[in-house]
Design a protein around this motif. Sequence first.
Motif, PDB file in Angstrom:
ATOM      1  N   CYS A 166       0.636  -1.104   0.181  1.00 48.03           N
ATOM      2  CA  CYS A 166       0.067   0.070   0.137  1.00 48.03           C
ATOM      3  C   CYS A 166       1.059   1.299  -0.124  1.00 48.03           C
ATOM      4  O   CYS A 166       1.671   1.627   0.703  1.00 48.03           O
ATOM      5  CB  CYS A 166      -0.893  -0.062   1.111  1.00 48.03           C
ATOM      6  N   CYS A 205      -0.066   3.702   3.246  1.00 52.49           N
ATOM      7  CA  CYS A 205       0.440   3.449   4.691  1.00 52.49           C
ATOM      8  C   CYS A 205       1.713   2.636   4.754  1.00 52.49           C
ATOM      9  O   CYS A 205       2.148   2.176   6.049  1.00 52.49           O
ATOM     10  CB  CYS A 205      -0.704   2.735   5.611  1.00 52.49           C
ATOM     11  N   CYS A 244      -6.270  -1.927   0.529  1.00 54.12           N
ATOM     12  CA  CYS A 244      -5.431  -2.163   1.527  1.00 54.12           C
ATOM     13  C   CYS A 244      -6.164  -2.749   2.810  1.00 54.12           C
ATOM     14  O   CYS A 244      -6.975  -1.656   3.206  1.00 54.12           O
ATOM     15  CB  CYS A 244      -4.513  -1.174   1.907  1.00 54.12           C
ATOM     16  N   CYS A 300      -5.524   0.040   5.890  1.00 52.85           N
ATOM     17  CA  CYS A 300      -5.916   1.690   5.805  1.00 52.85           C
ATOM     18  C   CYS A 300      -7.058   1.872   4.909  1.00 52.85           C
ATOM     19  O   CYS A 300      -7.587   2.865   4.861  1.00 52.85           O
ATOM     20  CB  CYS A 300      -4.792   2.776   5.473  1.00 52.85           C
TER      21      CYS A 300
HETATM   22 ZN   LIG Z   1      -2.760   1.051   3.586  1.00 54.40          ZN
END
Ligand SMILES: [Zn+2]
Lengths: 142, 394
Positions: A35, A38, A49, A52
Amino acid sequence: MSETIPPARKLPKLEPGSAFFWTSGADGVLRIQRCSSCGTWQHPPFPRCSSCGSEAVAPAPVSGKGRIASYTINHERWLPGLQVPFVFAVVELAEQSELYVFTNLLAPVEAARLGMPVTVAFEQHEDVWLPMFRPDETGGVA
Amino acid sequence: MTLHPEKLTCITSAAQSEVGRPSSRTALQLTADACLAAIADAGLEVSDIDGIACYPGKSAEGGGIAPVSPSEAAAVLGIDPNWTLASAEGFSHMAPIFNAITAIACGLARHVVVFRSVAQATARMASRSSTLMSGSRNRVEGNNAWTVPFNALSPINTFALYAQAYFEKYGANEEQLGMIAVNNRRNAAHNENAVYRKPLSLDDYLASRVISTPLRLLDCDSHIDGSTAIVVSHRDAAKDLKNPPLHIESMGMAVGGLWVGRYEGDFTSMPAAHKAGEMLWSRTDLKPADMDCAQIYDGFSIHVWMWMEALGLVPRGEACRFVEGGKRIALDGELPLNTGGGQLSAGRFHGYGHIHEATVQLWHRGGGRQVEDAKTCIISNGGYGYGAMILRRD
Ligand SMILES: [Zn+2]
């Protein structure tokens, strides 16, 4: 019973969400979905993801190093022509805790042990580069 | 205030068809046998049944794992249901029971027959191999694609990873794991519906062939043809029936982990099963020490250890020592375990054998395997999705 001789391995179908993983070894580099919002790595890949929620997930290169989280020595010849025994293992990649990939260990079966440092070694079958792992002679990751 | 729909319901009967390797009867016939026997065991008529549910439904998979749908069973049985459900999703094998509980609590049905039928023995006669092993050149897709290309051609390879990690982390050994198979077989000797009843010693276990270290042939359950059915009823509709109602004291459920999300843990436990255990105990005042017996899922022997720990019956890492020697899990031990032989000896009913055996114990039908004055039983199902129940009789 007449059975056709199966392929040496049953290969993964190259599906949109995961084809990158199976073809990554073409240039000798293992890639795992990451991701970009994050920084979390995730495998198997998902369309977003799971940490997040961002959809900014994409394959990113990893070191190819890790350690054997667990393994088993398979003795059963499930298919004609299957070479046994062999080690089926789950490797925790160095990049993140509990980031696991399944694999075979390219080493004598008696060498397998938990925690063993390993490094990726690709094996090409048709259009698939299977990420195998072998003992990491350099001592691997801390 | 938390609603506990399970406390509005109870199990009023249970029955099994004949069990074959293979059976001469079709899966639909076996289903009808089990359902009709369960309905009669409750003291009900077919016309009293207003709901029908099963795990997992019917699919074209062909391996005998999903041979009968609830609607065709209803048609064959002459049931005219208000409510039906087939579920392979979520909380593993117990999903249709949990859904039946909520349907009954909501007033959609009063007596639901829940069945699980398997025809895996018949399917194996047609083809030796499971779907994972088929010799076709078709490529592997879905979740199997993560393991099958590495020649992990059976679920045993994946669960062997758990067993190896558990052995190393907790210092467990094969003599301890072997007690699961030995204890199951000891109990199966008294279960005339069990597929394996010949006595089994620890030496026999240790002499059996290793399939995938540290798991042996005798750590695996066995495919069968057969059907189990239970009737779940509203407690108000259960009063005048034949059997003392078995209260569903509590239920616990969770999903997650290998193939149903991402595995979190170190391969010594099934983390989502712990969540199911927490839910289970949060809905009752009973404690693990109050359990008179336990029917714990044993698709592979290692499941039993991980489930016992997930349910808090023993502390983490202690299941191996708890079962050692077999005394504490014997019929007269502190926690009689898998009293009907479990799936290792009685056959792969996908958890419904465990539920059936809980009713056998609580209705004191166990004969030579009866746990004296059993009033409570804890049950768990599943290796990928997780369900657990506590049954109690007055
Ligand atoms: Zn993420």
